[in-house]
Design a protein around this motif. Structure first.
Motif, PDB file in Angstrom:
ATOM      1  N   THR A   5       2.317 -51.774  57.075  1.00 43.33           N
ATOM      2  CA  THR A   5       2.702 -50.512  57.143  1.00 43.33           C
ATOM      3  C   THR A   5       3.878 -50.154  55.714  1.00 43.33           C
ATOM      4  OG1 THR A   5       5.161 -50.916  57.989  1.00 43.33           O
ATOM      5  CG2 THR A   5       3.468 -49.400  58.665  1.00 43.33           C
ATOM      6  N   GLN A   6       4.223 -51.049  54.231  1.00 48.80           N
ATOM      7  CA  GLN A   6       4.776 -51.210  53.060  1.00 48.80           C
ATOM      8  C   GLN A   6       4.784 -52.734  52.602  1.00 48.80           C
ATOM      9  OE1 GLN A   6       9.095 -51.669  54.678  1.00 48.80           O
ATOM     10  NE2 GLN A   6       8.619 -52.815  56.437  1.00 48.80           N
TER      11      GLN A   6
ATOM     12  N   GLN B 257      11.212 -50.326  47.678  1.00 50.96           N
ATOM     13  CA  GLN B 257      10.190 -49.800  48.741  1.00 50.96           C
ATOM     14  C   GLN B 257       9.131 -49.211  48.593  1.00 50.96           C
ATOM     15  OE1 GLN B 257      13.160 -49.940  52.290  1.00 50.96           O
ATOM     16  NE2 GLN B 257      11.870 -51.105  53.057  1.00 50.96           N
ATOM     17  N   ARG B 258       7.864 -49.141  49.218  1.00 50.05           N
ATOM     18  CA  ARG B 258       6.824 -48.348  49.578  1.00 50.05           C
ATOM     19  C   ARG B 258       6.138 -48.079  50.502  1.00 50.05           C
ATOM     20  NH1 ARG B 258       1.802 -47.856  48.401  1.00 50.05           N
ATOM     21  NH2 ARG B 258       0.617 -45.958  47.669  1.00 50.05           N
ATOM     22  N   LEU B 259       6.893 -46.924  51.528  1.00 45.14           N
ATOM     23  CA  LEU B 259       6.169 -47.093  52.900  1.00 45.14           C
ATOM     24  C   LEU B 259       4.818 -46.399  53.011  1.00 45.14           C
ATOM     25  CD1 LEU B 259      10.309 -46.327  54.029  1.00 45.14           C
ATOM     26  CD2 LEU B 259       8.979 -48.241  54.121  1.00 45.14           C
TER      27      LEU B 259
ATOM     28  N   SER C 298       8.350 -43.697  48.413  1.00 46.22           N
ATOM     29  CA  SER C 298       8.415 -44.903  47.881  1.00 46.22           C
ATOM     30  C   SER C 298      10.516 -44.365  47.404  1.00 46.22           C
ATOM     31  CB  SER C 298       7.872 -45.027  46.668  1.00 46.22           C
ATOM     32  OG  SER C 298       7.215 -44.330  45.387  1.00 46.22           O
TER      33      SER C 298
ATOM     34  N   VAL D 219      14.254 -43.655  51.810  1.00 46.66           N
ATOM     35  CA  VAL D 219      13.798 -45.243  52.208  1.00 46.66           C
ATOM     36  C   VAL D 219      15.343 -45.997  52.436  1.00 46.66           C
ATOM     37  CG1 VAL D 219      11.811 -45.520  50.770  1.00 46.66           C
ATOM     38  CG2 VAL D 219      13.642 -46.013  49.843  1.00 46.66           C
TER      39      VAL D 219
ATOM     40  N   THR E 185       6.282 -53.035  62.387  1.00 50.83           N
ATOM     41  CA  THR E 185       5.445 -52.770  61.283  1.00 50.83           C
ATOM     42  C   THR E 185       3.378 -53.771  60.344  1.00 50.83           C
ATOM     43  OG1 THR E 185       6.897 -54.941  60.084  1.00 50.83           O
ATOM     44  CG2 THR E 185       7.710 -51.971  59.832  1.00 50.83           C
TER      45      THR E 185
END
Length: 285
Positions: free
Chosen positions: A52-53, A77-79, A89, A127, A259
């Protein structure tokens, strides 16, 4: 004259005993944000990816004396949003730390360090936590170079870990416990100090290690209170200056598998004072 001879012999024997008592120095792997019990000048870029990220982070530590250092930590972070095409992100909050050596026993290969921390809410609120947090970690490392000859094969092994607590400074109370325990085995130490020539040249900088991670919210209003348990088998390539660390983070229970069952993690680190000695300057000697 006889007294002088006796004193000289005693001094030689005492020196020999002290030399045997202090095992050869070694480097420890630390963890995937570059933080361990050693006070050092160190810069690392680390990250990982799961279902997921994906995430990256930067860790910088600067010594201010022989037994203390300051550090900063920031991540990105990039979710992936379930059911949506776009991902969220942004940068995480800024973490500040002060590491101070409490106890060092060179003859036993043991180091104990305290690391108070403060997290400032300057990151992207999508985030990151929106309140400041404060806490700290107690870190340790133990080498086994002091083991007797009958257990010499275990001398390259090492154990290190930390235990910490973190809480919101403002807003609804939200406490987090965390701990990490790592077992490692240095092939370079094996070749240099236990069995000379036993490890091929290309493998001497490798240190396989196994990390066990625990995290648990005690009073979060929207998070599971179940413990998050993860196991990370990994291997590090490291020398006096550089470190490359690769691992697979495996979820051990339902709370840690949200995740995905596996995440791949990595780290690139450098002891920058080995490249530029002037950067090792300490304002408080």
């Amino acid at each position: 004259m006889k007294l002088l001879v006796v004193l000289v012999i005693a001094s030689i024997l005492l020196y020999a005993t002290l030399v045997r008592a202090d095992p050869p120095s070694r480097s420890f792997v630390g963890n995937f944000i570059g933080n361990d019990a050693t006070v050092e000048n160190y810069l690392s870029i680390s990250g990982g990816v799961d279902r997921t990220q994906n995430f990256e982070s930067l860790y910088l530590e600067k010594t201010i004396s022989s037994d203390a250092s300051f550090s900063l930590f920031v991540g990105y972070q990039r979710l992936e949003q379930e059911g949506e095409d776009a991902a969220v992100s942004g940068f995480s909050n800024l973490g500040l730390g002060y590491k101070h050596l409490l106890l060092a026993l060179p003859a036993d290969g043991f180091v104990l360090t305290i690391n108070p921390t403060l997290e400032l809410p300057v990151g992207d609120s999508r985030v990151s936590e929106t309140h400041p947090r404060a806490g700290g970690d107690l870190l340790f490392q133990k080498g086994f170079g002091d083991l007797p000859e009958s257990l010499a094969i275990l001398r390259p092994a090492g154990i290190e870990g930390d235990a910490g607590f973190e809480s919101k400074v403002t807003g609804a109370r939200d406490d987090l416990l965390n701990a990490d325990l790592e077992l490692e085995y240095s092939l370079g130490y094996l070749d240099a100090n236990v069995a000379a020539g036993s490890v091929p040249m290309l493998l001497r900088d490798l240190t396989p290690h196994l990390d066990f991670d625990y995290a648990q919210y005690l009073s979060a209003h929207n998070n599971s209170s179940a413990p998050d348990l993860e196991l990370t088998p990994a291997i590090a390539w490291m020398n006096d200056t550089f470190e490359v660390n690769l691992g697979a983070q495996i979820a051990l229970n339902r709370a840690s598998s949200g995740t995905g069952p596996v995440a791949f993690v990595w780290l690139l680190g450098v002891s920058y004072d080995q490249l530029l000695p002037a950067l090792g300057w300490k304002p408080f000697q």
